[in-house]
Design a protein around this motif. Structure first.
Motif, PDB file in Angstrom:
ATOM      1  N   ARG A  14       7.620  48.137  70.377  1.00  0.00           N
ATOM      2  CA  ARG A  14       8.242  48.326  71.691  1.00  0.00           C
ATOM      3  C   ARG A  14       8.104  47.037  72.494  1.00  0.00           C
ATOM      4  O   ARG A  14       7.033  46.456  72.582  1.00  0.00           O
ATOM      5  N   LEU A  15       9.213  46.590  73.066  1.00  0.00           N
ATOM      6  CA  LEU A  15       9.243  45.329  73.807  1.00  0.00           C
ATOM      7  C   LEU A  15       8.506  45.426  75.135  1.00  0.00           C
ATOM      8  O   LEU A  15       7.746  44.535  75.500  1.00  0.00           O
ATOM      9  N   PHE A  16       8.692  46.504  75.880  1.00  0.00           N
ATOM     10  CA  PHE A  16       8.133  46.599  77.226  1.00  0.00           C
ATOM     11  C   PHE A  16       6.690  47.097  77.181  1.00  0.00           C
ATOM     12  O   PHE A  16       6.363  48.169  77.668  1.00  0.00           O
ATOM     13  N   ARG A  17       5.843  46.295  76.572  1.00  0.00           N
ATOM     14  CA  ARG A  17       4.396  46.482  76.551  1.00  0.00           C
ATOM     15  C   ARG A  17       3.783  45.290  77.258  1.00  0.00           C
ATOM     16  O   ARG A  17       4.462  44.323  77.604  1.00  0.00           O
ATOM     17  N   ASP A  18       2.488  45.319  77.452  1.00  0.00           N
ATOM     18  CA  ASP A  18       1.837  44.224  78.167  1.00  0.00           C
ATOM     19  C   ASP A  18       1.976  42.890  77.441  1.00  0.00           C
ATOM     20  O   ASP A  18       1.945  42.830  76.205  1.00  0.00           O
ATOM     21  N   LEU A 136      -1.701  33.185  83.745  1.00  0.00           N
ATOM     22  CA  LEU A 136      -0.753  33.130  84.850  1.00  0.00           C
ATOM     23  C   LEU A 136      -0.194  34.511  85.188  1.00  0.00           C
ATOM     24  O   LEU A 136       0.228  34.749  86.313  1.00  0.00           O
ATOM     25  N   TYR A 137      -0.193  35.416  84.199  1.00  0.00           N
ATOM     26  CA  TYR A 137       0.321  36.776  84.406  1.00  0.00           C
ATOM     27  C   TYR A 137      -0.209  37.660  83.292  1.00  0.00           C
ATOM     28  O   TYR A 137      -0.302  37.229  82.145  1.00  0.00           O
ATOM     29  N   HIS A 138      -0.573  38.889  83.642  1.00  0.00           N
ATOM     30  CA  HIS A 138      -0.941  39.906  82.653  1.00  0.00           C
ATOM     31  C   HIS A 138      -0.349  41.220  83.139  1.00  0.00           C
ATOM     32  O   HIS A 138      -0.723  41.718  84.192  1.00  0.00           O
ATOM     33  N   GLY A 139       0.612  41.742  82.389  1.00  0.00           N
ATOM     34  CA  GLY A 139       1.271  42.981  82.777  1.00  0.00           C
ATOM     35  C   GLY A 139       2.438  43.269  81.863  1.00  0.00           C
ATOM     36  O   GLY A 139       2.601  42.616  80.830  1.00  0.00           O
ATOM     37  N   PRO A 140       3.280  44.237  82.224  1.00  0.00           N
ATOM     38  CA  PRO A 140       4.410  44.600  81.376  1.00  0.00           C
ATOM     39  C   PRO A 140       5.346  43.422  81.129  1.00  0.00           C
ATOM     40  O   PRO A 140       5.552  42.584  82.012  1.00  0.00           O
ATOM     41  N   PHE A 141       5.909  43.385  79.925  1.00  0.00           N
ATOM     42  CA  PHE A 141       6.879  42.341  79.587  1.00  0.00           C
ATOM     43  C   PHE A 141       7.964  42.290  80.653  1.00  0.00           C
ATOM     44  O   PHE A 141       8.517  43.312  81.055  1.00  0.00           O
ATOM     45  N   SER A 142       8.270  41.076  81.110  1.00  0.00           N
ATOM     46  CA  SER A 142       9.281  40.899  82.141  1.00  0.00           C
ATOM     47  C   SER A 142       9.796  39.470  82.077  1.00  0.00           C
ATOM     48  O   SER A 142       9.011  38.520  82.152  1.00  0.00           O
ATOM     49  N   GLU A 143      11.102  39.320  81.935  1.00  0.00           N
ATOM     50  CA  GLU A 143      11.680  37.986  81.975  1.00  0.00           C
ATOM     51  C   GLU A 143      11.403  37.340  83.330  1.00  0.00           C
ATOM     52  O   GLU A 143      11.161  36.143  83.425  1.00  0.00           O
ATOM     53  N   GLY A 144      11.382  38.149  84.383  1.00  0.00           N
ATOM     54  CA  GLY A 144      11.070  37.636  85.712  1.00  0.00           C
ATOM     55  C   GLY A 144       9.674  37.037  85.776  1.00  0.00           C
ATOM     56  O   GLY A 144       9.467  35.996  86.408  1.00  0.00           O
ATOM     57  N   ALA A 145       8.702  37.674  85.126  1.00  0.00           N
ATOM     58  CA  ALA A 145       7.331  37.147  85.117  1.00  0.00           C
ATOM     59  C   ALA A 145       7.274  35.821  84.364  1.00  0.00           C
ATOM     60  O   ALA A 145       6.550  34.898  84.762  1.00  0.00           O
ATOM     61  N   ILE A 146       8.039  35.709  83.298  1.00  0.00           N
ATOM     62  CA  ILE A 146       8.080  34.464  82.523  1.00  0.00           C
ATOM     63  C   ILE A 146       8.681  33.347  83.379  1.00  0.00           C
ATOM     64  O   ILE A 146       8.121  32.251  83.470  1.00  0.00           O
TER      65      ILE A 146
END
Length: 196
Positions: A14-18, A136-146
């Motif tokens: 699953r893509l939308f994992r941490d 820099l970030y730890h949480g659900p996969f997000s292109e915005g976070a990248i």
């Protein structure tokens, strides 16, 4: 009867994992081996190294600080980046440092809730020479976070070496697939073997 062997389709992750997004430091890949007896060895990306056959002084540093490293890291194979003066970007540093890739392991406390690699490093004689890569970030996969992490590095500079304004980029660790992906700020994300 058939000569074919059944091969199942692998489970779909699953893509939308941490994910854990860290700064990609431009140095040289290195690792510290520590066995259950406390013996310590060093390696580069391609081979075991020794002070006589070294890689930017990493094996010499590991040899000189073997007791501290065994206490801080404990048994296992510990991958990281050896970086600083004289290696790749240098980051404006006067010395070299080792930054571990496994940030979760670096900060994880023991059963007593107090002990971690980070804590043990802070009590050692090499506290200023060993750490983990900056998260820099730890949480659900997000292109915005990248994109946010990349923009922060571009505007604020390196988190590993504050004030250094030419950081390399980020690494994205996907926790379910246990895969690491990189994105560089120079937008040169083609592999070395790929045509330009």
């Amino acid at each position: 009867m058939t000569d074919f062997e059944f091969t199942p389709w692998p489970k779909t992750a699953r893509l939308f994992r941490d994910v854990v997004i860290t700064e990609k430091i431009d140095g040289t890949n290195a690792a510290v081996h520590i066995d259950d007896a406390g013996r310590v060895a060093a390696q580069s990306r391609n081979r075991i190294i020794t002070p006589e056959s070294d890689n930017f002084g990493f094996a010499t540093w590991v040899h000189e600080h073997a007791a501290d490293l065994a206490c801080i890291l404990g048994p296992g194979l510990h991958f990281g980046e050896w970086w600083g003066r004289g290696i790749q970007r240098g980051y404006g540093l006067e010395s070299k440092r080792f930054s571990l890739f496994n940030t979760d392991r670096w900060f994880k406390t023991g059963p007593d809730g107090l002990d971690s690699m980070s804590t043990r490093a802070g009590l050692s004689g090499i506290a200023d020479q060993i750490s983990a890569v900056p998260v820099l970030y730890h949480g659900p996969f997000s292109e915005g976070a990248i994109l946010w992490a990349l923009q922060n590095l571009e505007s604020d500079g390196s988190f590993a070496a504050p004030g250094f304004m030419n950081p390399e980029g980020i690494c994205v660790f996907h926790t379910q697939t246990r895969s690491v992906f990189k994105v560089t700020l120079d937008h040169n994300d083609a592999g070395k073997w790929e045509a330009a």
